[in-house]
Design a protein around this motif. Sequence first.
Motif, mmCIF file in Angstrom:
data_model
loop_
_atom_site.group_PDB
_atom_site.id
_atom_site.type_symbol
_atom_site.label_atom_id
_atom_site.label_comp_id
_atom_site.label_asym_id
_atom_site.label_seq_id
_atom_site.Cartn_x
_atom_site.Cartn_y
_atom_site.Cartn_z
ATOM 1 N N ALA A 49 0.828 -1.205 0.000
ATOM 2 C CA ALA A 49 0.000 0.000 0.000
ATOM 3 C C ALA A 49 0.863 1.256 0.000
ATOM 4 O O ALA A 49 0.561 2.236 -0.689
ATOM 5 C CB ALA A 49 -0.937 -0.004 1.208
ATOM 6 N N ALA A 50 1.952 1.237 0.785
ATOM 7 C CA ALA A 50 2.862 2.393 0.812
ATOM 8 C C ALA A 50 3.484 2.615 -0.557
ATOM 9 O O ALA A 50 3.608 3.751 -1.036
ATOM 10 C CB ALA A 50 3.929 2.190 1.883
ATOM 11 N N ALA A 51 3.853 1.504 -1.232
ATOM 12 C CA ALA A 51 4.413 1.626 -2.582
ATOM 13 C C ALA A 51 3.366 2.145 -3.561
ATOM 14 O O ALA A 51 3.673 2.964 -4.442
ATOM 15 C CB ALA A 51 4.946 0.277 -3.041
ATOM 16 N N ALA A 52 2.106 1.686 -3.420
ATOM 17 C CA ALA A 52 1.038 2.168 -4.285
ATOM 18 C C ALA A 52 0.809 3.661 -4.103
ATOM 19 O O ALA A 52 0.517 4.390 -5.056
ATOM 20 C CB ALA A 52 -0.249 1.392 -4.009
ATOM 21 N N ALA A 53 0.953 4.124 -2.843
ATOM 22 C CA ALA A 53 0.803 5.559 -2.580
ATOM 23 C C ALA A 53 1.946 6.344 -3.219
ATOM 24 O O ALA A 53 1.730 7.396 -3.841
ATOM 25 C CB ALA A 53 0.744 5.812 -1.084
ATOM 26 N N ALA A 89 0.312 6.280 8.739
ATOM 27 C CA ALA A 89 0.235 7.460 7.884
ATOM 28 C C ALA A 89 0.708 7.163 6.468
ATOM 29 O O ALA A 89 0.194 7.724 5.490
ATOM 30 C CB ALA A 89 1.065 8.592 8.495
ATOM 31 N N SER A 90 1.673 6.255 6.317
ATOM 32 C CA SER A 90 2.229 5.982 4.993
ATOM 33 C C SER A 90 1.221 5.353 4.044
ATOM 34 O O SER A 90 1.389 5.419 2.813
ATOM 35 C CB SER A 90 3.449 5.062 5.117
ATOM 36 N N VAL A 91 0.175 4.711 4.596
ATOM 37 C CA VAL A 91 -0.810 4.064 3.729
ATOM 38 C C VAL A 91 -2.162 4.765 3.752
ATOM 39 O O VAL A 91 -3.112 4.307 3.120
ATOM 40 C CB VAL A 91 -0.993 2.571 4.105
ATOM 41 N N GLN A 92 -2.276 5.865 4.492
ATOM 42 C CA GLN A 92 -3.545 6.582 4.529
ATOM 43 C C GLN A 92 -4.044 6.976 3.141
ATOM 44 O O GLN A 92 -5.235 6.881 2.862
ATOM 45 C CB GLN A 92 -3.413 7.824 5.418
ATOM 46 N N PRO A 93 -3.169 7.431 2.213
ATOM 47 C CA PRO A 93 -3.674 7.811 0.893
ATOM 48 C C PRO A 93 -4.297 6.658 0.102
ATOM 49 O O PRO A 93 -5.040 6.896 -0.846
ATOM 50 C CB PRO A 93 -2.418 8.338 0.178
ATOM 51 N N ILE A 94 -3.975 5.430 0.486
ATOM 52 C CA ILE A 94 -4.545 4.275 -0.206
ATOM 53 C C ILE A 94 -5.574 3.575 0.683
ATOM 54 O O ILE A 94 -6.769 3.574 0.404
ATOM 55 C CB ILE A 94 -3.449 3.290 -0.647
ATOM 56 N N VAL A 95 -5.117 2.978 1.765
ATOM 57 C CA VAL A 95 -6.001 2.144 2.589
ATOM 58 C C VAL A 95 -7.009 3.001 3.340
ATOM 59 O O VAL A 95 -8.212 2.695 3.369
ATOM 60 C CB VAL A 95 -5.170 1.291 3.564
ATOM 61 N N GLY A 96 -6.543 4.078 3.962
ATOM 62 C CA GLY A 96 -7.475 4.933 4.682
ATOM 63 C C GLY A 96 -8.543 5.496 3.767
ATOM 64 O O GLY A 96 -9.739 5.518 4.096
ATOM 65 N N ALA A 97 -8.124 5.949 2.573
ATOM 66 C CA ALA A 97 -9.081 6.515 1.626
ATOM 67 C C ALA A 97 -10.066 5.459 1.136
ATOM 68 O O ALA A 97 -11.267 5.724 0.984
ATOM 69 C CB ALA A 97 -8.324 7.115 0.440
ATOM 70 N N PHE A 98 -9.580 4.235 0.895
ATOM 71 C CA PHE A 98 -10.459 3.158 0.446
ATOM 72 C C PHE A 98 -11.510 2.848 1.503
ATOM 73 O O PHE A 98 -12.702 2.706 1.197
ATOM 74 C CB PHE A 98 -9.618 1.922 0.139
ATOM 75 N N MET A 99 -11.064 2.739 2.756
ATOM 76 C CA MET A 99 -12.010 2.458 3.839
ATOM 77 C C MET A 99 -13.040 3.572 3.980
ATOM 78 O O MET A 99 -14.218 3.328 4.226
ATOM 79 C CB MET A 99 -11.252 2.254 5.157
ATOM 80 N N TRP A 100 -12.600 4.819 3.827
ATOM 81 C CA TRP A 100 -13.535 5.941 3.910
ATOM 82 C C TRP A 100 -14.595 5.820 2.814
ATOM 83 O O TRP A 100 -15.793 5.987 3.058
ATOM 84 C CB TRP A 100 -12.776 7.262 3.750
ATOM 85 N N ALA A 101 -14.150 5.507 1.604
ATOM 86 C CA ALA A 101 -15.078 5.474 0.475
ATOM 87 C C ALA A 101 -16.109 4.365 0.614
ATOM 88 O O ALA A 101 -17.313 4.602 0.454
ATOM 89 C CB ALA A 101 -14.307 5.307 -0.831
#
Length: 790
Positions: free
Chosen positions: A339-343, A658-670
């Motif tokens: 996820a961090a790499a994807a971000a 924090a390193s995966v918030q742009p991917i995992v956190g955002a996905f969970m929010w959506a």
Amino acid sequence: MSRLISLGEAADPVRVGGKAAGLARLIAAGFRVPDGFVIPPDVDSREMHALLEGVLGAGPYAFRSSAAAEDLETASFAGQYETVLGVVGADAGTRAVERVRLSARQASVEAYRSRAAAPAGGMAVIVQRQIDAHASGVAFTRNPVTGVGEVVIEAVAGLGEGLMSGAVTPEEWTVSSTPALRSRPAGQVLDPDQAAEIAALSRRVEASLGGPQDVEWVIDGDGIWLLQARPITALPIEPSAHPNPDTAWDRSDAFFPEPVTPLVFTAWQPIHTQVTKQAMELLGLPGNGIAHGYFYGRVYDRVIPLVGGESDARGLPPAPLMKLLLRIHPQFRVRLRAAAAAARDDLPMRFIDEWEERGRVRIRARTRELRSVDPGSLTDDELAEQLQAVRSHAYDCGLEHFKLVFGGWVLLGQLGMAAERLTGWDPRRVIDLVQGHSEATRMEGEALDAVAAAVERDPAARALVEEGGDLHGYDGPAGAALRAYLDEYGQRVHDSFLRPTWAEDPGPVLSLLRSSLGGAPRQDPNLKIASAVATAELVDPVARPADRAALEEAVRRARQGRPYGDETERDTLDGIGLIRRVALEAGSRLAAQGRLRQRDDVVYLDIDELDRALHGRAVDLGQVERRRAEHRWALANPAPRRLGPVAGDLPLPSLFPASVQPIVGAFMWAIGHLFFTPPVPVDGGSLRGLGASAGVVEGTARVVRGHSDFHRIRHGDIVVCPSTMASWSSIFAVIGGLVTEVGGPLSHPGTLAREYGLPAVLGVAGATSLIADGDRIRIDGSKGTVIALD
């Protein structure tokens, strides 16, 4: 009577047919059956008059069929042969025998026998004293529609020939513990005591003959007489597969609103699970794909957890423990590194770029290439190879779809989290920022509008459409517009492999065209303006320039990612449609070889059984018949919306590093806002749900469970459905409003309704049952209310 056989001695079904043998069994068991005899098939017309002269009394008599192919376990032949009533005298009897025998040679009987794979055989004729009936009818010892263990009685006054031919609407009763009148279209035929007596007698017949029975009866002054008892054919059977009680499943109404057959399920389920797993791995999301279950003949789904077994009974661990597990568990650590790499690589935007640069062209070129192959021109081995080729292509379509869907959700979640963090916006307003920018969502509806416009410009074409004529073969521009529409949007599979595509049968499209004539296109031209205003309302109050720039960039990215899920859904359905083409050709061949009873039986095989059959392996016809019966049960019986324990809450985005918030956190929010469905209180005559698209509209409720119902939609109807898909956009040019059973603030039905400027209320649990088709209702898309007007 040396050439004739007493009805009580007619025990051999090969010689006297199934109906006469069944009556002999009833007589032997002590049931009341009118006296009679059987004329065997080998008695010819030259000797008929003399034989009948010696045995017929004053009459009247009933002459009825008893063919070898009748009252079978798998085929009743009900209504296929002729019955002659009121026969008096040997001359009339001879003519009656010829009429009954002649009915066995009708083309419709031959077609029925062929479909049922029933043996041919001679036609015996039953002759019985005709009862002077006060009432007559049939009793089913199991409900023939639902399979429920209740007696269903249909009764008419007098003799029952009108009931058997369908010319008379019967009085209907159901009897479980006590009789219940279901309908009485004319005067009273039975009273509750008579209904109870018929039910008790029918149950005794069932016990005597050893299985569910279709019992024909009459009542005269002496009581009840039995005219026939035969096994109930095509009786629904409850599916035997049941879920693990500790596993939570949700019915997949958004994608499979109706029961499906084994072939439909197995053609897509493995692909769906594999491509969702691969897309999650690429983005580093904490799941192993979406699993499908096949219970009660319907599709259920659940997210496969990254860690742990199938049990959902325990739910998520407490937040501190969950946070610790995310840091120390090996599988979580591997996935979160991805996820961090994807971000870092901004993978969601890379998915979009790859689709735009080469994915779209590659997928659609391959679809055209595979569609250009005529399955009928292939050898059996080549057809098996084509099946594997189209399955592989469906996988590729599905992977592109879910990469773009999940990536789009991530981009939407990034916007939602930024808006909440910097401005405190209500999450439901996030949709205001991106509405009007999903061209793919509206594309199909706009294409149908274009066909309607072409029809409007051509009076001859309009008259043809209004009269229900063949616009598809019309030479003018309107016909060309329809053919282009069907070539682009009419190839995909809808709900069932048995249901024709729109390209094969454009009837539903023509029905929508008829409903749309004279109406203005429904797409809201002001959506982009409203979106720009909403963006200014979000961004302008933000003081720091960097924060303003970040919000504007998040809006731009979310808009860019919005259309691709809808666009690639069509490609995926086109890919599955290719599987359907191969499967139906295989079904035709297997039926021609006698390995299936008919072509459409192929849908009761699973996809691997079909592949093995193409390679010469045997087909289990008994299993096919059972699955057919299970599918009938599923069509007639409701299935639970949820199975197993209540699924636990999703992990909060704040739990992830924090390193995966742009991917995992955002996905969970959506997904928390896409699929959340609030509880729906019922308040008097109104239902309450989630207001998802503003406006108030009154109209006729049209309950729509799938594409098969599109032909019933009329201009201005308020569609009431489980949910919607991108492929439903064509109906939004016609309808006046929308009510769904599931859906959150940012879900597809709300988005589609807003794109078309239609009032919509989502999350009205049980709406398709609580609201009847044809009801007049008023919906308020701001307040989230549905009010009955009738």
